[in-house]
Design an enzyme around this catalytic site. Structure first.
Site, PDB file in Angstrom:
ATOM      1  N   LYS A 105       0.915  -1.160  -0.145  1.00  0.00           N
ATOM      2  CA  LYS A 105       0.144  -0.069   0.093  1.00  0.00           C
ATOM      3  C   LYS A 105       0.906   1.130  -0.204  1.00  0.00           C
ATOM      4  CE  LYS A 105      -4.103  -2.096   2.217  1.00  0.00           C
ATOM      5  NZ  LYS A 105      -3.560  -3.355   2.824  1.00  0.00           N
ATOM      6  N   ARG A 106       1.912   1.460  -0.736  1.00  0.00           N
ATOM      7  CA  ARG A 106       2.778   2.512  -0.932  1.00  0.00           C
ATOM      8  C   ARG A 106       1.817   3.660  -1.795  1.00  0.00           C
ATOM      9  NH1 ARG A 106       4.811  -0.129   3.143  1.00  0.00           N
ATOM     10  NH2 ARG A 106       6.930  -0.837   2.808  1.00  0.00           N
TER      11      ARG A 106
END
Lengths: 308, 308
Positions: A105-106
């Protein structure tokens, strides 16, 4: 990667991804104690215990599911030793033939996004010398920063046959706080879904599906119905089944008529199955990985109601 | 942390945070070559070079700026060895008295968010044994998942005197794609700003500012004016000055009348100053850290136009 994922789903008959999100309270006593004996109550011990735990589970599930999804937070909290265990887990899963979706989830832009892209779904270059660091097939990304935070990854998807799953409608109770806001007659998540569909148009596989998919939580079947129409050929990565409350029946509209288009995640429902009432009496703590295999097989049977 | 940050800003007269975002092309030859000689063209060599580079810069700036902001992506791309260099950098900066804002932009929920919170702005517990992993004073977070992705961190802010900077209006060219969507008469970023203001209400310092701030890009002065009103007592962490094009004059409305309320980031403008036309003739490559000190001092002077 999307053609390979479809092939593996069809071969195993299981549109399932196993979430490798270890937590100290899931690790069987014999593994924990051995690690603590060697390294004390340290991050090193946890890293060793996590890797051994994952390895035994991978050994029992690699032939019956197509993919695993390690959640990097569970490792990152233990610092660089945790990340080392994460990378070893990814490598071992790949070695056993599993596909690996890195749940990272960057969200970042420009040279920073490029750094993540090369590190997580590509290669880094050190003055002519090339290295694969995180050997993921796909990763999850957060879209709040717009196309600038997605585009640097798309080139790697094209060139290196990698994939993305963009957060669209997450499974948490308050996910609607922003995702459901009305933006000119549609929900924000639908607007994001339209972007995902558009971004995905440049990486379509042989079966017509895009290598860029969406995270759509199992806890929002009504939204999934709309999102399915907005993103007809984008795969949904579906968290929230099992422990978070969603059932197979809720997932009907996540799949397309061809039986494809979704892959459902279960984490603790599989990796901590040996602690569950349903398996506790049938499996000892030492046989935790066999309980995981059984839970994955039962999940497969459960999902057959909706996607076949 | 917010009172400590204000105290340091007042003491140094510099509302500046130095972005420690090393890139191989910024590292002076003598550092790179020494690392390559020891370790070859490997992630280990890069990690060593990054740490030495950061350390020399920290030695030259710790007395003239209040804080540094390492961008974790630049390290993470080199795997666990990169993360080790990141952690060593954080620890060294803290040792020299600098505050550290970890630019991690994480976004996750439930036990995963707790893992990040404990790892990055807290302590992890391994069966009774407590460890500090990433010794940040504050971190950046992405709000797309709603309050569930913020709340697990707030408890640590209260108990352990830590801070957050939530992405509200980012500096990248296409940040408006979602952030500027109209959500019932206001922009999404304004709606997020309202939430940040509300979330921050439970952690107010002695000077009236909240430990929960917002990321507001220097490239959007008009939005900043509105957001300043929505979040009167939330600090703005401001990227986009210098290399991304924004000038001091653009930043007037980011500060409150008390001269507080914003801290401006510069990354390559400071850490790679020795490569810039303005400093190239005055500093040798070996004296890169002195060029960084000079660039930070000039930025301080430049910002004085708008906040004093």
């Amino acid at each position: 990667m999307i053609d390979q994922l479809i092939e593996k789903i069809e071969k195993t008959g299981a549109p399932i991804v196993v979430g490798l999100d270890p937590n100290l309270c899931f690790i069987p006593k014999h593994i924990k104690e051995e690690a603590f004996e060697c390294y004390g109550r340290t991050p090193k011990a946890v890293a060793e215990a996590f890797y051994r735990f994952n390895k035994e589970i991978i050994d029992e599930i690699y032939d019956i599911v197509p993919a695993v999804k390690p959640q990097i937070a569970m490792y990152e909290q233990y610092g660089y030793l945790g990340i080392e265990a994460y990378i070893k887990t990814v490598d071992y899963a790949k070695q056993k033939g599993l596909m690996v979706i890195g749940d990272i989830k960057r969200s970042d832009i420009a040279s920073t996004a490029e750094a993540y892209a090369n590190g997580h779904i590509g290669e880094i270059e050190i003055e002519g010398s090339r290295h694969t660091v995180f050997n993921h097939d796909a990763i999850t990304l957060n879209p709040y920063l717009g196309v600038d935070s997605i585009e640097p990854y798309i080139e790697n998807c094209r060139k290196l046959d990698k994939g993305l799953f963009i957060l669209v409608r997450t499974s948490n109770p308050n996910s609607g706080e922003f995702q459901n806001l009305d933006v000119g007659g549609e929900k924000l998540c639908e607007r994001v879904g339209r972007s995902v569909h558009q971004w995905g148009g440049v990486v379509i596989g042989k079966r017509g599906y895009s290598a860029i998919g969406a995270v759509v939580g199992a806890t929002h079947p009504e939204d999934a119905k709309t999102l399915r129409k907005i993103m007809p050929n984008n795969f949904f990565l579906v968290p929230g089944y099992g422990a978070q409350g969603a059932k197979a029946e809720d997932l009907k509209d996540y799949f397309n008529k061809d039986g494809l288009g979704a892959i459902v995640n279960s984490s603790r429902g599989i990796i901590a199955a040996y602690k569950d009432e349903r398996y506790k009496n049938r499996f000892t703590e030492e046989a935790f990985a066999l309980a995981s295999r059984e839970a994955a097989a039962e999940m497969k049977k459960d999902l057959e109601k909706v996607w076949r």
